[in-house]
Design a protein around this motif. Structure first.
Motif, PDB file in Angstrom:
ATOM      1  N   GLN A   1       0.839  -1.218   0.000  1.00 21.14           N
ATOM      2  CA  GLN A   1       0.000   0.000   0.000  1.00 21.14           C
ATOM      3  C   GLN A   1       0.872   1.265   0.000  1.00 21.14           C
ATOM      4  O   GLN A   1       0.589   2.227  -0.690  1.00 21.14           O
ATOM      5  N   LYS A   2       1.957   1.215   0.772  1.00 21.73           N
ATOM      6  CA  LYS A   2       2.859   2.367   0.838  1.00 21.73           C
ATOM      7  C   LYS A   2       3.478   2.623  -0.545  1.00 21.73           C
ATOM      8  O   LYS A   2       3.625   3.772  -0.978  1.00 21.73           O
ATOM      9  N   LYS A   3       3.797   1.549  -1.216  1.00 22.53           N
ATOM     10  CA  LYS A   3       4.368   1.662  -2.560  1.00 22.53           C
ATOM     11  C   LYS A   3       3.365   2.305  -3.531  1.00 22.53           C
ATOM     12  O   LYS A   3       3.728   3.136  -4.364  1.00 22.53           O
ATOM     13  N   MET A   4       2.097   1.907  -3.387  1.00 24.19           N
ATOM     14  CA  MET A   4       1.050   2.510  -4.235  1.00 24.19           C
ATOM     15  C   MET A   4       0.940   4.009  -3.976  1.00 24.19           C
ATOM     16  O   MET A   4       0.780   4.804  -4.908  1.00 24.19           O
ATOM     17  N   ALA A   5       1.020   4.379  -2.681  1.00 23.25           N
ATOM     18  CA  ALA A   5       0.914   5.805  -2.328  1.00 23.25           C
ATOM     19  C   ALA A   5       2.081   6.583  -2.939  1.00 23.25           C
ATOM     20  O   ALA A   5       1.886   7.667  -3.513  1.00 23.25           O
ATOM     21  N   GLN A   6       3.290   6.023  -2.832  1.00 18.81           N
ATOM     22  CA  GLN A   6       4.460   6.705  -3.393  1.00 18.81           C
ATOM     23  C   GLN A   6       4.349   6.813  -4.915  1.00 18.81           C
ATOM     24  O   GLN A   6       4.654   7.861  -5.500  1.00 18.81           O
ATOM     25  N   ASP A   7       3.867   5.740  -5.533  1.00 21.93           N
ATOM     26  CA  ASP A   7       3.719   5.730  -6.995  1.00 21.93           C
ATOM     27  C   ASP A   7       2.701   6.799  -7.445  1.00 21.93           C
ATOM     28  O   ASP A   7       2.909   7.497  -8.442  1.00 21.93           O
ATOM     29  N   ALA A   8       1.615   6.934  -6.675  1.00 25.05           N
ATOM     30  CA  ALA A   8       0.603   7.952  -7.019  1.00 25.05           C
ATOM     31  C   ALA A   8       1.218   9.347  -6.919  1.00 25.05           C
ATOM     32  O   ALA A   8       1.004  10.197  -7.793  1.00 25.05           O
ATOM     33  N   LEU A   9       2.000   9.572  -5.856  1.00 23.82           N
ATOM     34  CA  LEU A   9       2.666  10.877  -5.703  1.00 23.82           C
ATOM     35  C   LEU A   9       3.639  11.115  -6.865  1.00 23.82           C
ATOM     36  O   LEU A   9       3.683  12.202  -7.440  1.00 23.82           O
ATOM     37  N   ASN A  10       4.394  10.083  -7.217  1.00 22.87           N
ATOM     38  CA  ASN A  10       5.362  10.225  -8.319  1.00 22.87           C
ATOM     39  C   ASN A  10       4.678  10.651  -9.608  1.00 22.87           C
ATOM     40  O   ASN A  10       5.154  11.516 -10.329  1.00 22.87           O
TER      41      ASN A  10
ATOM     42  N   VAL B   1       3.862  24.313  -3.294  1.00 20.33           N
ATOM     43  CA  VAL B   1       5.012  23.455  -2.970  1.00 20.33           C
ATOM     44  C   VAL B   1       5.353  23.612  -1.477  1.00 20.33           C
ATOM     45  O   VAL B   1       5.534  22.619  -0.760  1.00 20.33           O
ATOM     46  N   ASP B   2       5.399  24.855  -1.010  1.00 16.90           N
ATOM     47  CA  ASP B   2       5.772  25.100   0.388  1.00 16.90           C
ATOM     48  C   ASP B   2       4.787  24.450   1.361  1.00 16.90           C
ATOM     49  O   ASP B   2       5.170  23.982   2.433  1.00 16.90           O
ATOM     50  N   GLN B   3       3.523  24.419   0.979  1.00 17.59           N
ATOM     51  CA  GLN B   3       2.516  23.813   1.854  1.00 17.59           C
ATOM     52  C   GLN B   3       2.538  22.287   1.772  1.00 17.59           C
ATOM     53  O   GLN B   3       2.317  21.602   2.767  1.00 17.59           O
ATOM     54  N   THR B   4       2.834  21.746   0.592  1.00 16.54           N
ATOM     55  CA  THR B   4       2.641  20.313   0.362  1.00 16.54           C
ATOM     56  C   THR B   4       3.844  19.469   0.779  1.00 16.54           C
ATOM     57  O   THR B   4       3.678  18.323   1.211  1.00 16.54           O
ATOM     58  N   VAL B   5       5.057  20.013   0.653  1.00 17.79           N
ATOM     59  CA  VAL B   5       6.248  19.213   0.974  1.00 17.79           C
ATOM     60  C   VAL B   5       6.205  18.706   2.426  1.00 17.79           C
ATOM     61  O   VAL B   5       6.404  17.505   2.663  1.00 17.79           O
ATOM     62  N   PRO B   6       5.911  19.565   3.423  1.00 16.11           N
ATOM     63  CA  PRO B   6       5.826  19.034   4.800  1.00 16.11           C
ATOM     64  C   PRO B   6       4.727  17.972   4.951  1.00 16.11           C
ATOM     65  O   PRO B   6       4.860  17.051   5.755  1.00 16.11           O
ATOM     66  N   GLN B   7       3.658  18.098   4.180  1.00 20.40           N
ATOM     67  CA  GLN B   7       2.585  17.089   4.253  1.00 20.40           C
ATOM     68  C   GLN B   7       3.095  15.747   3.727  1.00 20.40           C
ATOM     69  O   GLN B   7       2.775  14.694   4.273  1.00 20.40           O
ATOM     70  N   ALA B   8       3.905  15.785   2.665  1.00 16.60           N
ATOM     71  CA  ALA B   8       4.493  14.545   2.125  1.00 16.60           C
ATOM     72  C   ALA B   8       5.441  13.942   3.152  1.00 16.60           C
ATOM     73  O   ALA B   8       5.444  12.725   3.384  1.00 16.60           O
ATOM     74  N   GLU B   9       6.222  14.805   3.791  1.00 17.66           N
ATOM     75  CA  GLU B   9       7.166  14.313   4.813  1.00 17.66           C
ATOM     76  C   GLU B   9       6.409  13.627   5.940  1.00 17.66           C
ATOM     77  O   GLU B   9       6.798  12.563   6.419  1.00 17.66           O
ATOM     78  N   TYR B  10       5.304  14.225   6.362  1.00 19.98           N
ATOM     79  CA  TYR B  10       4.506  13.648   7.450  1.00 19.98           C
ATOM     80  C   TYR B  10       3.984  12.258   7.059  1.00 19.98           C
ATOM     81  O   TYR B  10       3.896  11.355   7.886  1.00 19.98           O
ATOM     82  N   LEU B  11       3.686  12.106   5.766  1.00 18.77           N
ATOM     83  CA  LEU B  11       3.205  10.803   5.275  1.00 18.77           C
ATOM     84  C   LEU B  11       4.353   9.790   5.158  1.00 18.77           C
ATOM     85  O   LEU B  11       4.105   8.601   4.957  1.00 18.77           O
ATOM     86  N   GLY B  12       5.582  10.289   5.212  1.00 19.84           N
ATOM     87  CA  GLY B  12       6.733   9.411   5.001  1.00 19.84           C
ATOM     88  C   GLY B  12       6.954   9.118   3.523  1.00 19.84           C
ATOM     89  O   GLY B  12       7.568   8.104   3.156  1.00 19.84           O
ATOM     90  N   LEU B  13       6.474  10.014   2.660  1.00 21.05           N
ATOM     91  CA  LEU B  13       6.640   9.836   1.217  1.00 21.05           C
ATOM     92  C   LEU B  13       7.672  10.849   0.694  1.00 21.05           C
ATOM     93  O   LEU B  13       7.943  11.863   1.332  1.00 21.05           O
TER      94      LEU B  13
END
Ligand code: BYC
Length: 330
Positions: free
Chosen positions: A195-204, A245-257
């Motif tokens: 599932q984590k891989k799917m989440a990362q792939d969607a972000l990519n 970008v400034d708002q979203t990058v910390p959100q990605a970090e929180y997700l571990g992505l």
């Protein structure tokens, strides 16, 4: 494929000296943050720019239902299905508010739809990308609705009254959309390895198309200078992209992505991230109709329009009958 409905360049913005008395009085109202209402005098360019932008926005809401609607029957739980259904219905409502706002400028919803269907009007580039799996639905809510909010919150203060009021209603619902997407991403990112891989792939896959939603870089933006002078747009494309970008990058970090950008780096001096530009050739190619889903999206919209003809005809016949009865009774 697409007609440039209004020609304007940064250099094309009239100076005070070049304006007629009516144009100068109009600009004074804009500068004083007085809303322009449908019956007020307005320059023809202002009216046409609004029709283009509001119409494109309305079409985006309607076409935007397709990639998500595709997943209603495949949502993993009853609760997720109900949430997604509500979100997709909201998008239809947003389209209707916006068509209604455009109609106050003297163009009918049917005319706008015909312009979409014959390629004279656009919808957002983002909806020409596919939603391949459930994580994509999370990423659409998180990134696509997140980008939409970034663009739309300032538009609540736009100078045209009906557009501004439509945006106030829309923004109330958009934050729910973004949160439901982030919630899906949290579940996926905290789930199994697969599932984590799917989440990362969607972000990519959806990161750069989301950055493209804000439009070309400021130096290539045809309409920004005039639209900002008229407060049809409140911020430039690059300003909004940077904020996103400034708002979203910390959100990605929180997700571990990981955001798929090797050049992503906090820049202390500017107080924001440095990041890679999207591939602008790809963006313009998608606008020309060559994205992965352009053909499919337009086929679906054309079929919906053709299949709904009997409903429109029936409603018109009913309205005419009622009008005759009303006249007879008077
Ligand atoms: N896609 O001079 P520029 C949503 C066109 S979210 C396609 O900078 P402007 C939703 C532009 O039209 C999306 N075309 O233009 C979310 C122009 O071509 P024309 C909808 C694009 O207008 C979740 C040319 O490129 N939001 O609804 O000053 C679920 C030059 O660009 C795009 C809105 O529409 C693009 N991404 O700025 C469901 C917000 N970007 O027309 C639904 C309102 C640029 O001269 N719109 N183009 O042939 C705006 O804020 C502005 O119109 C834009 C573009 C920032 C998008």
């Amino acid at each position: 494929m697409y007609a440039q409905m209004v020609k304007s360049t940064g250099a094309g913005v009239k100076s005070r000296e070049e304006m007629s008395a009516e144009e100068a009085a109009f600009q004074d109202r804009i500068d004083a943050d007085i809303k322009i209402e449908p019956k007020d005098w307005m320059p023809e360019g202002y009216r046409k720019t609004l029709i283009r932008q509001i119409g494109q926005h309305a079409h985006s809401e309607i076409v935007g239902q397709l990639p998500e609607g595709n997943w209603i029957t495949r949502a993993p739980t009853l609760e997720r299905k109900a949430i997604l259904l509500a979100k997709v219905q909201d998008e239809a409502g947003h389209g209707l508010y916006l068509y209604a706002a455009a109609e106050t400028l003297g163009v009918s919803r049917d005319e706008l739809t015909e312009q979409l269907l014959d390629g004279r009007m656009k919808y957002s580039s983002i909806f020409n990308y596919p939603t391949l799996n459930w994580a994509d639905i999370g990423a659409v809510g998180w990134l696509v609705d997140g980008a939409a909010i970034m663009n739309q919150v300032p538009l609540q203060r736009t100078s045209y009254g009906p557009y501004s009021r439509a945006m106030i209603r829309i923004c109330k619902e958009e934050s729910f959309h973004q949160r439901q997407g982030y919630d899906i991403m949290m579940k996926m990112a905290q789930g199994t390895e697969a599932q984590k891989k799917m989440a990362q792939d969607a972000l990519n896959r959806l990161w750069y198309p989301s950055l493209m939603m804000f439009g070309p870089s400021d130096k290539d933006s045809v309409h920004s200078a005039q639209s900002m002078a008229w407060k049809i747009k409140m911020d430039s494309n690059d300003e909004l992209r940077q904020k996103f970008v400034d708002q979203t990058v910390p959100q990605a970090e929180y997700l571990g992505l990981t955001v798929p950008d090797e050049n992503l780096k906090w820049n202390e001096e500017k107080g924001g991230y440095d990041f890679s530009e999207p591939d602008w050739d790809e963006f313009f190619d998608v606008l020309q109709g060559n994205g992965p889903c352009n053909v499919d999206r337009m086929e679906k919209r054309n079929a919906a329009w053709d299949n709904g003809a009997w409903v429109r005809e029936g409603l018109m016949a009913h309205a005419e009958k009622r009008a005759v009865l009303k006249t007879a009774a008077e």
